[in-house]
Design an enzyme around this catalytic site. Structure first.
Site, short mmCIF file in Angstrom:
data_model
loop_
_atom_site.label_atom_id
_atom_site.label_comp_id
_atom_site.label_asym_id
_atom_site.label_seq_id
_atom_site.Cartn_x
_atom_site.Cartn_y
_atom_site.Cartn_z
N LYS A 13 0.83 -1.21 0.00
CA LYS A 13 0.00 0.00 0.00
C LYS A 13 0.86 1.26 0.00
CE LYS A 13 -2.30 -0.85 3.82
NZ LYS A 13 -1.65 -2.10 4.27
N ARG A 88 -9.11 1.15 9.39
CA ARG A 88 -8.55 -0.14 9.76
C ARG A 88 -9.52 -0.97 10.57
NH1 ARG A 88 -2.89 0.79 9.07
NH2 ARG A 88 -1.67 -1.07 9.49
N ARG A 127 12.09 -5.25 4.45
CA ARG A 127 11.78 -3.85 4.11
C ARG A 127 12.75 -2.87 4.75
NH1 ARG A 127 5.80 -1.76 4.57
NH2 ARG A 127 5.84 -2.60 6.68
N ARG A 160 11.94 -0.79 10.29
CA ARG A 160 10.90 -0.47 11.27
C ARG A 160 10.94 -1.45 12.43
NH1 ARG A 160 5.42 0.30 7.84
NH2 ARG A 160 4.64 -0.80 9.66
N ARG A 171 0.53 -8.51 13.56
CA ARG A 171 -0.12 -7.53 12.67
C ARG A 171 -1.09 -8.24 11.72
NH1 ARG A 171 5.15 -4.81 10.60
NH2 ARG A 171 3.85 -3.84 9.01
#
Ligand code: ADP
Ligand code: ZN
Length: 223
Positions: A13, A88, A127, A160, A171
Site C-alpha cells: 500500500k 482499519r 523492508r 521499522r 499484525r
C-alpha cells in the site's frame, strides 16, 4: 479523486500509494507514516502511540481519527488524496463516511491490494524505510542504488521496529480480526476493485493507474 487503499500489511500500500500520488499530483496520506513521524519527534501523540505500534496493535481510534481529520483539513487535500492505512476497522470506516459527508465528498475509488501470506512476510522482513521521506525499499526485491541510502533524498534507511517476524504475525492477526471485514463493507458500497498484489510492483502500479483513469477520465500523469 479520493482513493482508499485496503489490504494487509506488506501488500505494498505504502509503496504504491507514494508512486500513484506522485503520478496524479495528489497527497499520499498514510496514518502509519504520520504516527511514525510523531514517534520520532516524541510528540504527545507519538508517546501514546508508540507502545501499540511496536507490538503491532492498533492505536486507539480516537487518537488516529483526530490526527487524520486534522490532515484532511489541510488545503492540499481539496482536490483529492490517497488514503493508506485508514480505515482499519469498522468504527473508523463509519467515521470516515461521516467525515466525507461533512466535507461534501465521497470516496471515488477503493482499491484492495490482495497479497498472499508468504509474500507478505518475505516483503516485510526485508523492508527498509527512509528516515526522511519514508520511501520504501527492500533488501532484495527493491534494493536502493546505494546500500543504506535513500535513492530519492539521500537520507539513511532503517528497519521499522514492527517489521520483525513475531510482530508481523501479530499484525496479520489484527488485520484478519479488525480490518479484513472492510473488504466486504466497501465491496457493497461500490467503486471497489481487487488487484493481485503478489505481482511485481510495476504491474500493480499500472493496473492501479488504469483503474483511476477508468473512474476519472480526466486524470493526468504528472511526470
Ligand atoms: P502496515 O500496513 O505495514 O502494518 P502502517 O504503517 O500502515 O503499516 O501501520 C503501522 C502501525 O501504525 C500499525 O500497526 C498500527 O499500530 C498503527 N496504525 C496505522 N494506521 C492506523 C489506524 N488507522 N488505526 C490504528 N492504528 C493505526
Ligand atoms: Zn528518502
Amino acid at each position: 479523486m479520493k482513493i482508499i487503499l485496503l489490504g494487509p500489511p506488506g501488500a505494498g500500500k505504502g509503496t504504491q500509494a507514494k508512486k500513484l500520488a506522485q503520478k496524479l499530483g495528489l497527497p499520499h496520506i498514510s496514518t502509519g507514516d504520520i504516527l511514525r513521524q510523531n514517534v520520532s519527534q516524541s510528540s504527545g501523540l507519538g508517546k501514546e502511540a508508540q507502545g501499540y505500534m511496536t507490538k503491532g496493535e492498533l492505536v486507539p481510534d480516537q487518537l488516529v481519527t483526530s490526527m487524520l481529520i486534522d490532515r484532511l483539513k489541510q488545503p492540499d487535500c481539496l482536490n483529492g488524496f490517497i488514503l493508506d492505512g485508514y480505515p482499519r476497522n469498522l468504527a473508523q470506516a463509519k467515521t470516515l463516511n461521516e467525515v466525507f459527508q461533512n466535507m461534501g465528498i465521497d470516496a471515488s475509488l477503493v482499491i484492495y491490494l490482495d497479497a498472499s501470506e508468504n509474500i507478505i512476510i518475505q516483503r516485510i522482513c526485508g523492508r527498509l524505510v527512509c528516515k526522511k521521506c519514508q520511501a520504501n525499499f527492500h533488501v532484495t526485491n527493491m534494493p536502493p542504488k546505494k546500500e543504506g541510502i535513500c535513492d530519492y533524498c539521500r537520507a539513511e534507511l532503517y528497519q521499522r521496529v514492527d517489521d520483525t517476524q513475531d510482530t508481523v504475525k501479530n499484525r496479520l492477526n489484527v488485520y484478519h480480526k479488525e480490518t479484513s471485514g472492510l473488504i466486504e463493507y466497501y465491496r457493497q458500497k461500490g467503486n471497489f476493485y481487487t488487484l493481485n498484489a503478489d505481482e511485481d510492483a510495476d504491474i500493480v502500479l499500472s493496473q492501479m493507474f488504469e483503474l483511476v483513469q477508468k473512474t476519472n477520465g480526466s486524470a493526468k500523469i504528472q511526470s
